[in-house]
Scaffold this motif. Structure first.
Motif, short mmCIF file in Angstrom:
data_model
loop_
_atom_site.label_atom_id
_atom_site.label_comp_id
_atom_site.label_asym_id
_atom_site.label_seq_id
_atom_site.Cartn_x
_atom_site.Cartn_y
_atom_site.Cartn_z
N GLU A 1 0.81 -1.21 0.00
CA GLU A 1 0.00 0.00 0.00
C GLU A 1 0.85 1.27 0.00
O GLU A 1 0.35 2.37 -0.28
CB GLU A 1 -0.94 0.02 1.22
N THR A 2 2.17 1.13 0.31
CA THR A 2 3.03 2.31 0.35
C THR A 2 3.84 2.47 -0.92
O THR A 2 4.49 3.50 -1.11
CB THR A 2 4.01 2.21 1.54
N TRP B 1 8.03 -1.79 -1.52
CA TRP B 1 7.90 -3.24 -1.29
C TRP B 1 8.91 -4.01 -2.10
O TRP B 1 9.13 -3.64 -3.25
CB TRP B 1 6.48 -3.68 -1.66
#
Length: 208
Positions: free
Chosen positions: A204-205, A208
């Motif tokens: 979600e940021t 990753w």
């Protein structure tokens, strides 16, 4: 300003107690002394000789001082580590010793962190701390360590004195150098690099 470097043998789970022999440090009923010895090869010995050769002074706690003072003066002629340790200035932090007899040794008096700060402000090459678990905890707690030279061995001990124990000051570190040895030891040198940085990761940021 002189650099203060902590050099420590560590198990993979962070234990620094008794790496060199069965009776080196049995505090707390420690029964795993000598866990690093099977992983010491010629290349690692040569690397430690090179590291010690760069020292301008040695800073030791009482236990390590007594071990070194009892053994290194017996080193054979031509032993580069023995010659360096025997000849260089040595400073000993102890609340129990009244005097020190190993050649070129000085007993620190008064407040140890303040005495170490004065040493760092003086002239000379880097100050190296070998072993000296109790002293290292004091140095870490007072933010006096500039570099960590960590020799990590492929063993898990499970109990014993740890390098980064309670009281460790949060700090950022930067990897300066690293080496992997055939015996499984991984050597890393880390320099202080400001404070701890924080962030988040996950899909979600986008990180990753």
């Amino acid at each position: 300003m002189r650099k203060l470097k902590v050099t420590t043998f560590l198990s993979l789970d962070g234990v620094m107690q008794g790496p060199g022999g069965p009776d080196e440090d049995r505090d707390g009923g420690f029964e795993h002394g000598g866990w690093a010895a099977p992983h010491i090869g010629e290349r690692l010995v040569a690397a430690m000789a090179d590291l010690t050769g760069r020292a301008g002074a040695l800073l030791l706690g009482r236990r390590t001082y007594e071990e070194f003072a009892a053994t290194w003066p017996l080193a054979e002629d031509g032993d580069p580590i023995g010659a360096k340790l025997n000849g260089m200035p040595k400073y000993v932090a102890s609340r129990t010793l009244d005097s020190v007899s190993w050649r070129n040794s000085t007993l620190l008096t008064g407040d140890v962190p303040e005495a170490v700060r004065r040493l760092k402000e003086g002239d000379g090459g880097e100050i190296q701390v070998h072993g000296s678990g109790g002293l290292v905890q004091t140095l870490i707690a007072h933010d006096l360590v500039d570099e960590y030279h960590l020799v990590v061995f492929p063993v898990l001990i499970g109990s014993g004195k740890r390098l980064f124990a309670e009281g460790t000051v949060p700090a950022g570190l930067r990897l300066v150098a690293s080496t992997v040895h055939a015996t499984g030891a991984v050597v890393g040198t880390y320099a202080r690099d400001g404070g701890v940085e924080y962030g988040a990761m996950g899909p979600e940021t986008g990180n990753w």
